[in-house]
Structures are given as C-alpha cells and as structure tokens.
Write a protein that holds these residues in place. Structure first.
Motif, mmCIF file in Angstrom:
data_model
loop_
_atom_site.group_PDB
_atom_site.id
_atom_site.type_symbol
_atom_site.label_atom_id
_atom_site.label_comp_id
_atom_site.label_asym_id
_atom_site.label_seq_id
_atom_site.Cartn_x
_atom_site.Cartn_y
_atom_site.Cartn_z
ATOM 1 N N ILE A 176 89.239 -28.090 14.156
ATOM 2 C CA ILE A 176 88.628 -29.054 15.084
ATOM 3 C C ILE A 176 87.114 -28.880 15.038
ATOM 4 O O ILE A 176 86.608 -27.772 15.209
ATOM 5 C CB ILE A 176 89.116 -28.818 16.525
ATOM 6 N N LEU A 177 86.389 -29.968 14.794
ATOM 7 C CA LEU A 177 84.931 -29.934 14.747
ATOM 8 C C LEU A 177 84.382 -30.805 15.869
ATOM 9 O O LEU A 177 84.701 -31.992 15.965
ATOM 10 C CB LEU A 177 84.415 -30.431 13.398
ATOM 11 N N LEU A 178 83.575 -30.192 16.738
ATOM 12 C CA LEU A 178 82.966 -30.895 17.867
ATOM 13 C C LEU A 178 81.489 -31.102 17.570
ATOM 14 O O LEU A 178 80.787 -30.157 17.214
ATOM 15 C CB LEU A 178 83.130 -30.073 19.156
ATOM 16 N N ILE A 179 81.005 -32.336 17.727
ATOM 17 C CA ILE A 179 79.635 -32.674 17.327
ATOM 18 C C ILE A 179 78.923 -33.376 18.479
ATOM 19 O O ILE A 179 79.398 -34.400 18.963
ATOM 20 C CB ILE A 179 79.645 -33.602 16.091
ATOM 21 N N ASP A 180 77.790 -32.834 18.908
ATOM 22 C CA ASP A 180 77.029 -33.424 20.011
ATOM 23 C C ASP A 180 75.598 -33.710 19.582
ATOM 24 O O ASP A 180 74.762 -32.812 19.560
ATOM 25 C CB ASP A 180 77.040 -32.481 21.224
ATOM 26 N N GLU A 181 75.323 -34.945 19.218
ATOM 27 C CA GLU A 181 73.962 -35.418 18.901
ATOM 28 C C GLU A 181 73.269 -34.613 17.801
ATOM 29 O O GLU A 181 72.062 -34.661 17.671
ATOM 30 C CB GLU A 181 73.078 -35.400 20.162
ATOM 31 N N ILE A 182 74.022 -33.877 17.015
ATOM 32 C CA ILE A 182 73.376 -33.000 16.040
ATOM 33 C C ILE A 182 72.895 -33.768 14.810
ATOM 34 O O ILE A 182 72.107 -33.256 14.021
ATOM 35 C CB ILE A 182 74.328 -31.850 15.641
ATOM 36 N N LEU A 183 73.334 -35.026 14.654
ATOM 37 C CA LEU A 183 72.908 -35.775 13.482
ATOM 38 C C LEU A 183 71.473 -36.252 13.582
ATOM 39 O O LEU A 183 70.984 -36.967 12.716
ATOM 40 C CB LEU A 183 73.861 -36.948 13.234
ATOM 41 N N LEU A 208 87.992 -34.506 14.458
ATOM 42 C CA LEU A 208 86.599 -34.629 14.873
ATOM 43 C C LEU A 208 86.506 -35.212 16.281
ATOM 44 O O LEU A 208 87.231 -36.157 16.605
ATOM 45 C CB LEU A 208 85.818 -35.558 13.931
ATOM 46 N N VAL A 209 85.615 -34.643 17.082
ATOM 47 C CA VAL A 209 85.271 -35.235 18.375
ATOM 48 C C VAL A 209 83.746 -35.323 18.394
ATOM 49 O O VAL A 209 83.054 -34.303 18.263
ATOM 50 C CB VAL A 209 85.775 -34.400 19.561
ATOM 51 N N VAL A 210 83.228 -36.546 18.547
ATOM 52 C CA VAL A 210 81.798 -36.800 18.364
ATOM 53 C C VAL A 210 81.181 -37.401 19.614
ATOM 54 O O VAL A 210 81.737 -38.327 20.215
ATOM 55 C CB VAL A 210 81.572 -37.766 17.171
ATOM 56 N N VAL A 211 80.025 -36.864 20.012
ATOM 57 C CA VAL A 211 79.196 -37.467 21.054
ATOM 58 C C VAL A 211 77.875 -37.861 20.408
ATOM 59 O O VAL A 211 77.215 -37.030 19.786
ATOM 60 C CB VAL A 211 78.940 -36.487 22.221
ATOM 61 N N SER A 212 77.514 -39.127 20.512
ATOM 62 C CA SER A 212 76.245 -39.575 19.932
ATOM 63 C C SER A 212 75.819 -40.873 20.582
ATOM 64 O O SER A 212 76.651 -41.685 21.001
ATOM 65 C CB SER A 212 76.379 -39.783 18.420
ATOM 66 N N HIS A 213 74.490 -41.070 20.674
ATOM 67 C CA HIS A 213 73.953 -42.330 21.177
ATOM 68 C C HIS A 213 73.811 -43.359 20.055
ATOM 69 O O HIS A 213 73.471 -44.510 20.309
ATOM 70 C CB HIS A 213 72.586 -42.100 21.839
ATOM 71 N N ASP A 214 74.079 -42.931 18.809
ATOM 72 C CA ASP A 214 74.017 -43.847 17.673
ATOM 73 C C ASP A 214 75.352 -44.585 17.593
ATOM 74 O O ASP A 214 76.305 -44.139 16.947
ATOM 75 C CB ASP A 214 73.765 -43.061 16.383
ATOM 76 N N LEU A 215 75.434 -45.719 18.277
ATOM 77 C CA LEU A 215 76.699 -46.434 18.395
ATOM 78 C C LEU A 215 77.195 -46.988 17.065
ATOM 79 O O LEU A 215 78.405 -47.068 16.830
ATOM 80 C CB LEU A 215 76.571 -47.560 19.420
ATOM 81 N N ASN A 216 76.283 -47.374 16.181
ATOM 82 C CA ASN A 216 76.693 -47.882 14.869
ATOM 83 C C ASN A 216 77.359 -46.787 14.057
ATOM 84 O O ASN A 216 78.402 -46.999 13.428
ATOM 85 C CB ASN A 216 75.487 -48.441 14.108
#
Length: 248
Positions: A176-183, A208-216
């Motif tokens: 499981i990979l959790l990603i928070d705005e790291i991109l 994958l579980v992703v949090v990001s403000h990049d909606l596209n």
C-alpha cells in the motif's frame, strides 16, 4: 492489521470503519494572551471535528483519490491509514506493508550522509538491510544526486533532500502506497518521472491512496474518488465524477 480469516475482507487492503477524530484549537499563544482571555471570559480553545464517521473499504490493487477542500479531513484520513494518527473512535485496518509519502524524510538525520540516511529511512519503512543493499543503486540513480550521496544531508537543498527521501520511499517493497501532495517535489521532469514510477507500482498491483490538489492528475491516475466534506464522506465513486463535484 486485517484478519485474513474474515472472508468478507480477504480482498481488502484497507478498511476504515466509522472513524472520528477531534482536535483542540488553541486561541492563545502566550501566558499574557491566556491571562487576558481568562479575564474577559473568552474561550481558550475549541474542539474541531476533523472526521465525523468516515467509512470505506479499498480493495487490493485499487488507486483511490481522497478529495476535498482544505479542512475536509482528507490528510487526516491518510494519516490514520498510515498509523501516524489514531482515531478517537472507530478503527482502521490494513493488510500488507504500508509506505506513506506523507511527511517525506521525517526519519532522516541531518548529521548523517545521504548514503547512511537511505539505510536508516528504509529500515523505518520496514526494509531489511539486504533489501536496501539490493535497491541502493536504483534509489541513488532515481534521486539524481549521486555526487552528493556521501555528503551530510544538512548541506542538501530542500529539493535534493526531498528527491532522496521520495526515491527511498518509492523503492521500498510495499503493498500500500500513500501519497500526500508529494508530486510537487522538484522540477517538472522529476515530477513526471515520479508519476511514471507510481504508475509502474500501480500496474504491478500495488494499492494507491492519493491526496492532491492537482485534480487533472488525480482523475487520470486514480479510478475511484472519495470526496470528503466537513469530515464526512459526500461521494464515493468514479474519480472523474468526484472531480466534477469538486469543480461544481
């Protein structure tokens, strides 16, 4: 951890059951302010309901976006899944090894070299020394800071530091990979390389579980979107529909 003897949940990697979380918001920052507030009978703090009965299951190999405006509870939920935070009530269950790109580099020691920190951070993420040795060259090559690998990380720029921390995290053996705005790390070519690596992990069956403000990016990377509003699940379905609700 999930109990694999439970037939209903053997296909789930993550189960979130009716979780609640409150935080105390303090309104004073000094003894003087506290004294003045007490004299004027103003509240010294208030309770903020960050999560109010959030529930969902995430199956093996799913790519899920947690969406919502600031204060909706998405990052708090991600930290619950990672184990950084615990719910006040309810439970979060996971099956398999979890790596969180949430507070990247939190386990790095400034007085150690990049090389030493790779082994330290990989161990924190659950990798054995042998596993780290096998992946060491790939981690360094991906970070693109080979010439500084034996320099103490306190001399790194913020970009170099995050590149190395990100590289360690995405080369760990995880389920499981959790990603928070790291991109948002680094320049655009490095961001695209990070995104390509995350796609590879998903193609290999990682959850994958992703949090990001990049909606596209989110609607392209994730098939499913869970939209949170005021600490509650407002929508759980196709990511493109979740993004459309965000933009409505």
């Amino acid at each position: 951890m999930l109990k694999t003897s439970d037939p209903v949940r053997t296909s789930s990697r993550i189960v979130v059951e009716d979780i609640h979380k409150d935080f105390t918001l303090r309104h004073t920052h000094s003894i003087k302010e506290t004294f003045v507030a007490a004299l004027r009978r103003r509240p010294l703090s208030t309770r903020f309901h960050a999560l109010d009965g959030v529930s969902f299951d995430i199956g093996e190999g799913e790519a899920v976006a947690l969406l919502g405006f600031n204060g909706s509870g998405k990052s708090t939920t991600l930290k619950m899944i990672s184990g950084v935070l615990r719910p006040d009530s309810g439970q979060v269950l996971t099956r398999g090894r979890v790596a969180g790109l949430i507070e990247v580099g939190a386990g790095f020691h400034p007085d150690l070299s990049g090389r030493e920190n790779i082994f330290l951070n990989a161990a924190i993420l659950g990798m054995s020394k042998k596993e780290t040795e096998q992946r060491f060259d790939d981690i360094v090559a991906f970070s693109e800071i080979e010439q500084f690998i034996d320099t103490e990380v306190k001399h790194y720029s913020s970009g170099m530091f995050l590149r190395l921390a990100f590289s360690v995290a995405i080369h760990t053996e995880v389920d499981i990979l959790l990603i928070d705005e790291i991109l948002s790390v680094g320049d655009e070519p490095f961001q695209q390389k990070c995104l390509a690596r995350i796609r590879e992990l998903h193609a290999a069956g990682k959850t994958l579980v992703v949090v990001s403000h990049d909606l596209n990016m989110v609607s392209d990377l994730c098939e499913r979107g869970i939209l949170l509003r005021n600490g509650r699940v407002e929508f759980d379905g196709p990511s493109k529909e979740a993004v459309a609700l965000m933009r409505a």
